[in-house]
Design a protein around this motif. Structure first.
Motif, mmCIF file in Angstrom:
data_model
loop_
_atom_site.group_PDB
_atom_site.id
_atom_site.type_symbol
_atom_site.label_atom_id
_atom_site.label_comp_id
_atom_site.label_asym_id
_atom_site.label_seq_id
_atom_site.Cartn_x
_atom_site.Cartn_y
_atom_site.Cartn_z
ATOM 1 N N GLY A 219 0.758 -1.243 0.000
ATOM 2 C CA GLY A 219 0.000 0.000 0.000
ATOM 3 C C GLY A 219 0.784 1.286 0.000
ATOM 4 O O GLY A 219 0.188 2.365 -0.078
ATOM 5 N N ARG A 352 2.112 9.303 4.638
ATOM 6 C CA ARG A 352 1.102 9.686 3.653
ATOM 7 C C ARG A 352 0.000 8.630 3.545
ATOM 8 O O ARG A 352 -1.177 8.958 3.431
ATOM 9 N N GLN A 353 0.430 7.376 3.534
ATOM 10 C CA GLN A 353 -0.522 6.283 3.415
ATOM 11 C C GLN A 353 -1.516 6.315 4.569
ATOM 12 O O GLN A 353 -2.730 6.228 4.384
ATOM 13 N N HIS A 354 -0.992 6.467 5.762
ATOM 14 C CA HIS A 354 -1.877 6.478 6.908
ATOM 15 C C HIS A 354 -2.791 7.688 6.881
ATOM 16 O O HIS A 354 -3.963 7.599 7.224
ATOM 17 N N ALA A 355 -2.251 8.838 6.513
ATOM 18 C CA ALA A 355 -3.063 10.059 6.579
ATOM 19 C C ALA A 355 -4.296 9.944 5.691
ATOM 20 O O ALA A 355 -5.395 10.334 6.082
ATOM 21 N N GLN A 356 -4.132 9.419 4.502
ATOM 22 C CA GLN A 356 -5.307 9.324 3.622
ATOM 23 C C GLN A 356 -6.139 8.072 3.867
ATOM 24 O O GLN A 356 -7.364 8.137 3.842
ATOM 25 N N ASN A 357 -5.474 6.963 4.093
ATOM 26 C CA ASN A 357 -6.189 5.698 3.992
ATOM 27 C C ASN A 357 -6.496 5.000 5.310
ATOM 28 O O ASN A 357 -7.259 4.053 5.332
ATOM 29 N N LEU A 359 -6.976 6.752 8.537
ATOM 30 C CA LEU A 359 -7.545 7.525 9.636
ATOM 31 C C LEU A 359 -9.045 7.420 9.731
ATOM 32 O O LEU A 359 -9.619 7.468 10.802
ATOM 33 N N PHE A 360 -9.679 7.354 8.593
ATOM 34 C CA PHE A 360 -11.119 7.468 8.578
ATOM 35 C C PHE A 360 -11.735 6.136 8.166
ATOM 36 O O PHE A 360 -11.438 5.612 7.103
ATOM 37 N N THR A 361 -12.565 5.610 9.012
ATOM 38 C CA THR A 361 -13.240 4.354 8.677
ATOM 39 C C THR A 361 -14.723 4.643 8.583
ATOM 40 O O THR A 361 -15.310 5.236 9.489
ATOM 41 N N PHE A 362 -15.284 4.261 7.487
ATOM 42 C CA PHE A 362 -16.701 4.498 7.280
ATOM 43 C C PHE A 362 -17.429 3.164 7.345
ATOM 44 O O PHE A 362 -17.007 2.191 6.731
ATOM 45 N N LYS B 113 -4.675 -1.068 -0.834
ATOM 46 C CA LYS B 113 -4.403 0.282 -0.323
ATOM 47 C C LYS B 113 -5.686 1.022 0.018
ATOM 48 O O LYS B 113 -5.812 1.620 1.087
ATOM 49 N N MET D 351 -5.750 15.279 9.414
ATOM 50 C CA MET D 351 -4.880 14.352 8.695
ATOM 51 C C MET D 351 -3.403 14.629 9.029
ATOM 52 O O MET D 351 -2.615 13.699 9.203
#
Lengths: 364, 364, 364, 364
Positions: A219, A352-357, A359-362, B113, D351
């Motif tokens: 990822g 970067r990966q963590h910041a976008q992918n 942090l937020f769980t829907f 990802k 973020m």
């Protein structure tokens, strides 16, 4: 911001070969990381001149000082400024270089671009500039070590036309077991001889560095412009003396057909893996969990102890006799620099990966 | 900002293979440039599918629309939005791809990802994404054409193991004279045969693109991280299917000694020139006035019309039979894309060079 | 890159109040600028503590050193690293602050955000951090002075409830004629008394700084997000203790009707001018050639020599008695800082304006 | 990149008042977010012209289309392109504006900066440009809503000299209960009258918008340059017609002494809180868990239906009679725009905060 690198783990480097010193400011380092000069110095020692009989005999201790961003032995999340003062300068040695452009060096282009340059030791175009990179890379390396299994190993696979066998065992100890940093002992000896031979004739050689990053998560990498290999490539091509970068099968891979080149998927030990790794650990610009493997071409050192044709500041043709203490081959000392850049790219992409992918769980 | 490229001439691309469309927003384009769709369309036509018998038979007109930033036929200095609507979609064709990962494609890495992906035609990882790049590159190309002698020519030098002679004449007309875009006619014919042969077997081939940028001024490129070749390298490695980048002597250059590799300076026609150009037009990360020459490795197309082992969404091993209309070789259609990226890098660096080095003159 | 500021004239600042030192790296400075410490020190002297009877009695010489980017007295276009070592530290003085959060300081937020902080003198949140900004601003100021008529003057218009008359004459000599840096002598005296009175009670006061930038060209500022006043506003609001920013008529202007507020155009001395300047020199985010006038609100110093309720690291309620040597009013020392930030915004926008709008001329 | 905003949640806006349309590309949106036009349209409806008797009577449906980045109702993590086509254009209405500069508009500065502009409806300087911002802000709002308790409410506190009581109840329903968007009903009526009165005289009025962000975590904001209030301030000052920004006590706070202004800490319900909130929810540039409260000054609409002195393209003095359909007060329609910008700043900082401070945990 040509001297700023990285998006979330950001470094600003400064300094010339023979100015007051060289250094780096890291912005974005996570807080609470245990850190002291003792974490940085070993990487600088792997880079410093005078470390072995096949490097320049210049002696520079390159002692690093941390000036900010650390309190009571731990980082505070604020900028970390690190500095190495310059020593062992011989300003007199550069009077001729002020007037004449060294072939295949940056003298002519810097002079024309900026109209003014520091000619002593190459000024900003000197490889001494990479000290700041290595110091910052040591911080990235420590973060990765403390929080993951990720391991980055660079090593010499070719010097001039002497290549290491493709199936040689790669380990940190094997790499550091010899001064040329080739993990295959027999090849290492031949490489060392080739470098000594070049030096004895006042000549120089180049070579190829391979780097392998193990245990990366799936990822990392952000299509379309910040693909993992694109950021790695830019990092490597920003190093002095580099002429090429390839990942996985690289240029040789173009000699294969699709049916030979594709990495078929399988389920190995409960994980999705590829049977082969011609992709070099990246697919679509994103790591796939296999080792990321890339190679960097380093040209032969431009400084040679021979007389060469050139021109002077006024454009008149003249000759220049190479002098001074230089590496007959930059490749062995490039190893910690390649690793430093790779580790910073990895860390930046993890953030970067963590910041976008992540942090937020829907909810589904 | 992984989908934003460039510092002063900045592009933001968007769109998937089978979504509503694909497009680009240019920020920073100089005002007063005469511009219309007629400047953009020819470059898109060089890129579009179905253009010849060795590309995919998919037919897409790829008609571009300019939605902003142009008034009465001239740019206003505000963002230029360009859009190509998608057509010829066959959503049904992708049901299997939703479940199974195509080997050496981005399906598995995107899925892991992001947790969700558009599988139709590869979604964002499709080469269709490059339409936005080519449209923006056409604007950069026009600016360079109207204000300089700079000329960027990309061409195919190798397909599979068929290479063009090193001394072939390079010209726009020779490149466009055949459908494989190799300027050496005899080689082009063999290349075309090789591609057809691969296709007839449901297989694919890759190759090497060389690009030559002529008439550049001395001084483009910003050490240390934004060296001209580092920015070019990142641009090229951000293209789908690329596995390597090299400038000047590249990987082969490491087989030479310093005394063979150095480009000696001379005064030719009143200008400082180098006798050879192994540096590939850059020294110390800055253009030296010689042609910038670089090469890019493109792997064989991952989609082949053969059954391959793979895994599905749940990690179970399975097989996938390649289907659909695909390029047996992406290299000929990559030519306008490589040129587009190169022209944007050149323009961006021209703007950067002027901003720092040309605006302020201080009396001696 | 939260410690990096500017797009083309870029600065990276580092350092804490009581760490090894504070400093800045400038990236993008034009080459050939005559520069030495003597250009920087006077601005730092205007900022340094202990300069007058209404500032903190702490004595710090704040001697700057230039470590890179200058050769033989002129800039080389490479990064300029500047450093001030810290002195006069009294580490023992901060043991209580390590445990208790000072009200309206950054102790609590830094502790919670980073989990670890340097409490000595406020660490990174100390106004001492602005030394790097002032040093870099001095370089921008010199560039503007040598290449334009642009002049930036900041001054105090209000301390607590004591305001300067709106029609006072503004000049550098009038501003520097007194220690509070209010160009109206009578008001300055009253302001000084008010500050002394607050200090005598262990209390503090705030105030308003106005800044006027004269002789700007028409055209600086880049809509839509990088409007000139938006970049100025961000620069000012990034300074410690600021609570507001307004340009031209500001908040008061909302009490006028459109017919009263509009700046009518006229032709004055052959140039397009506005009869009034309620716009404050910017229209649509772009300078219109009139003086850019803005104001910044500085709150009363948070450190007061009184006992205040607070909580400690474990969240327990407690009290804290203010101690140490502090400014009873930060506003006079803020003047050179405001000017430094303004000069850097101006220079950055000059470079941006030229890069997009001046380099390329297209025939009609 | 003057039309690009945000660091991790990045938007690129494009479009003019009377060109083909206006739009935005979002880069960095988290994947798996349920999203459709139905999430965006309500915010655009709050912004659109013709919504009430105190706005411009121009009718524009402003129907948004999502062109990419969403598949089967959920975001894919790739760029989201959104577009609103322009309608209701009356090109003929702008012939006079092509020749004459409207006072306190951007006509003169755009013309001078770029040398060419789209005069129809103000082109890029039109508030119509904010459609892209509102569309992107609606995405940020949905993310915050689904993953946190954070709530952003903007409302009108003053129109001309009519102010709302300081202790009025603030709620979404109270704000939307009337067309001026002031949550205090009695004041709202007076405000509406004042706007109608101004319009009846061909004049205009401005006012103040307050915004309150509730339930923020402690720790958002990145010193030193990207303080939370600095980024908010830049975002607000990038909006058309704004002249000032203040947070917490703002300009009025400078009339207090430190002993009156400091926010004392207490332990309330087991959490560290401040007894007062003059800081406005930020200390040292970082949120402290209290409501972030800020205010923005909007000048009276520059377009008035009166004859005004001005100059033409050649610099000759002339007069211009205001015409067309305009808002006599932009403040009510600014409410959703202020909220959109605030929500994007909050999301971007969430973020950023996580990327640096939450990903890596180091053992003690």
């Amino acid at each position: 911001m040509p001297n700023v690198f990285g998006k979330l783990f950001t470094i600003s480097t400064w300094g010339e070969s023979h100015g007051g010193g060289v250094g780096v400011v890291i912005d974005g380092c996570p807080p609470n990381l245990p850190l002291s000069e003792a974490d940085i110095q070993p990487e600088l020692d792997r880079r410093r001149p005078g470390q072995s009989e096949i490097t320049t005999p210049r002696k520079e201790a390159d002692q690093v000082q941390i000036l900010s961003g650390v309190y009571e032995g731990k980082t505070t999340g604020t900028p970390i400024s690190m500095l190495v003062f310059n020593k062992d300068a011989r300003p007199g040695a550069y009077s001729e270089m002020k007037e004449k452009f060294r072939p295949s060096h940056a003298d002519y282009t810097y002079q024309t671009k900026y109209g003014h340059r520091n000619p002593e030791g190459g000024g900003r175009s000197s490889a001494r500039e990479t000290i700041g990179r290595v110091a910052a890379g040591a911080v990235a390396k420590k973060i990765l070590k403390l929080t993951s299994e990720i391991e980055t190993l660079a090593y010499v696979t070719r010097i001039h036309d002497i290549s290491m066998p493709a199936d040689a065992e790669i380990s940190e100890s094997a790499i550091e077991a010899n001064i040329v940093r080739c993990p295959h002992e027999g090849t290492a000896e031949a490489m060392i001889e080739r470098i000594k031979e070049a030096r004895s004739k006042g000549d120089s050689v180049g070579g190829v560095v391979e780097c392998r990053i193990r245990n990366l998560p799936v990822g990392l990498g952000e299509p379309v412009f910040d693909r993992f290999e694109a950021d790695l490539g830019k990092a490597m091509l920003s190093l002095p003396a580099t002429k090429g970068f390839e990942v996985g099968s690289g240029f040789e891979g173009t000699l294969l057909k699709g049916s030979e080149h594709n990495d078929l998927f399988e389920n190995r030990d409960g994980r999705v893996r590829t049977k082969t790794n011609l992709s070099g650990g990246v697919q679509g610009g994103i790591t796939n969990g296999e080792d990321v493997v890339f190679r960097v071409a380093f040209k032969p050192t431009a400084t040679i102890l021979q007389e060469q044709a050139t021109v002077d500041l006024s454009g008149e043709e003249t000759t220049l006799m190479g002098r001074g203490r230089h590496d007959p081959c930059v490749v062995p000392r490039a190893i910690p620099i390649v690793e430093a850049m790779a580790n910073m790219v990895v860390l930046d992409h993890l953030m970067r990966q963590h910041a976008q992918n992540s942090l937020f769980t829907f909810e589904a």
